[in-house]
Design a protein around this motif. Structure first.
Motif, PDB file in Angstrom:
ATOM      1  N   ILE A 169       0.339  39.943 -23.517  1.00 61.03           N
ATOM      2  CA  ILE A 169       0.500  40.598 -22.212  1.00 61.03           C
ATOM      3  C   ILE A 169       0.445  42.110 -22.384  1.00 61.03           C
ATOM      4  O   ILE A 169      -0.226  42.813 -21.624  1.00 61.03           O
ATOM      5  CB  ILE A 169       1.820  40.164 -21.543  1.00 61.03           C
ATOM      6  CG1 ILE A 169       1.739  38.692 -21.124  1.00 61.03           C
ATOM      7  CG2 ILE A 169       2.143  41.054 -20.341  1.00 61.03           C
ATOM      8  CD1 ILE A 169       3.065  38.098 -20.674  1.00 61.03           C
ATOM      9  N   VAL A 212       2.270  40.894 -15.972  1.00 61.05           N
ATOM     10  CA  VAL A 212       2.369  39.436 -16.018  1.00 61.05           C
ATOM     11  C   VAL A 212       3.816  39.080 -16.349  1.00 61.05           C
ATOM     12  O   VAL A 212       4.395  39.623 -17.290  1.00 61.05           O
ATOM     13  CB  VAL A 212       1.423  38.837 -17.087  1.00 61.05           C
ATOM     14  CG1 VAL A 212       1.579  37.322 -17.165  1.00 61.05           C
ATOM     15  CG2 VAL A 212      -0.023  39.214 -16.806  1.00 61.05           C
ATOM     16  N   LEU A 230      -5.075  36.007 -15.415  1.00 59.11           N
ATOM     17  CA  LEU A 230      -5.585  37.272 -14.893  1.00 59.11           C
ATOM     18  C   LEU A 230      -6.837  37.081 -14.040  1.00 59.11           C
ATOM     19  O   LEU A 230      -7.050  37.808 -13.074  1.00 59.11           O
ATOM     20  CB  LEU A 230      -5.861  38.241 -16.045  1.00 59.11           C
ATOM     21  CG  LEU A 230      -4.617  38.678 -16.829  1.00 59.11           C
ATOM     22  CD1 LEU A 230      -5.007  39.515 -18.036  1.00 59.11           C
ATOM     23  CD2 LEU A 230      -3.630  39.416 -15.934  1.00 59.11           C
ATOM     24  N   LYS A 247       2.632  34.308 -14.918  1.00 61.30           N
ATOM     25  CA  LYS A 247       2.164  34.576 -13.554  1.00 61.30           C
ATOM     26  C   LYS A 247       1.872  36.064 -13.411  1.00 61.30           C
ATOM     27  O   LYS A 247       2.675  36.908 -13.815  1.00 61.30           O
ATOM     28  CB  LYS A 247       3.232  34.149 -12.546  1.00 61.30           C
ATOM     29  CG  LYS A 247       2.778  34.257 -11.115  1.00 61.30           C
ATOM     30  CD  LYS A 247       3.818  33.710 -10.172  1.00 61.30           C
ATOM     31  CE  LYS A 247       3.302  33.817  -8.754  1.00 61.30           C
ATOM     32  NZ  LYS A 247       4.280  33.371  -7.777  1.00 61.30           N
ATOM     33  N   ALA A 248       0.704  36.361 -12.829  1.00 58.63           N
ATOM     34  CA  ALA A 248       0.319  37.758 -12.604  1.00 58.63           C
ATOM     35  C   ALA A 248       1.231  38.356 -11.528  1.00 58.63           C
ATOM     36  O   ALA A 248       1.522  37.712 -10.513  1.00 58.63           O
ATOM     37  CB  ALA A 248      -1.126  37.842 -12.171  1.00 58.63           C
ATOM     38  N   LEU A 295      -3.782  33.452 -20.789  1.00 63.35           N
ATOM     39  CA  LEU A 295      -3.619  34.740 -20.130  1.00 63.35           C
ATOM     40  C   LEU A 295      -4.907  35.158 -19.418  1.00 63.35           C
ATOM     41  O   LEU A 295      -4.865  35.697 -18.309  1.00 63.35           O
ATOM     42  CB  LEU A 295      -3.181  35.813 -21.124  1.00 63.35           C
ATOM     43  CG  LEU A 295      -2.840  37.163 -20.499  1.00 63.35           C
ATOM     44  CD1 LEU A 295      -1.715  37.033 -19.471  1.00 63.35           C
ATOM     45  CD2 LEU A 295      -2.461  38.158 -21.573  1.00 63.35           C
TER      46      LEU A 295
END
Length: 151
Positions: free
Chosen positions: A72, A79, A116, A148-149, A112
């Motif tokens: 991240i 995130v 995104l 989670k973004a 990830l």
């Protein structure tokens, strides 16, 4: 131990002091894997002359969480990450130095990227295996991380 792992272990002292006081330390972190270590002693013992299961859990979670948080950080995006579930199996008394390893850096990278790209939350199960100095498996932890973004 690299300067990064020293800095990370200093971070542990301030943000996760219970893990630090129990002796949990990050040993190595790459794009592919993370390794942590903890030595059995009076600070982390249970009444059965072995390491308390929760200390093993902290060391195991550190390997999975370090992989996620570093990925991240490298993305530069907002995130959130949180453990949703965990499971553990214990196969031998944990005595001496126990080393935990998670080799799922590629899975973190892929997940990830999906988070995104889509903006949706995703979960991944990650495994960290703890071995004693003889190389015998003493415990295996499974953590379900949710990513989670942030909007």
């Amino acid at each position: 131990m690299s300067s990064f792992t020293r800095k990370f272990n200093t971070y542990l002292f301030f943000k996760l002091p219970s893990a630090w006081w129990c002796g949990v330390r990050l040993v190595e972190l790459t794009d592919k894997h993370a390794i942590s270590s903890v030595r059995y002693g009076w600070r982390n013992q249970n009444p059965f002359n072995s390491m308390f299961w929760a200390v093993q859990g902290m060391a195991a979670e550190l390997t999975t969480g370090a992989l996620v948080s570093e990925e991240i950080r490298k993305s530069g995006q907002g995130v959130s990450m949180l453990v949703l579930n965990n499971k553990a199996n214990f196969s031998k008394k944990a005595k001496g130095r126990i080393t935990f390893r998670c080799d799922q850096g590629d899975l973190v990278t892929e997940t990830l990227e999906q988070v995104l790209k889509s903006g949706d939350g995703h979960t991944i199960w990650m495994t960290s295996v703890g071995r004693d100095q003889a190389g015998d498996v003493v415990s295996e932890f499974h953590f379900e991380w949710t990513l989670k973004a942030r909007k």
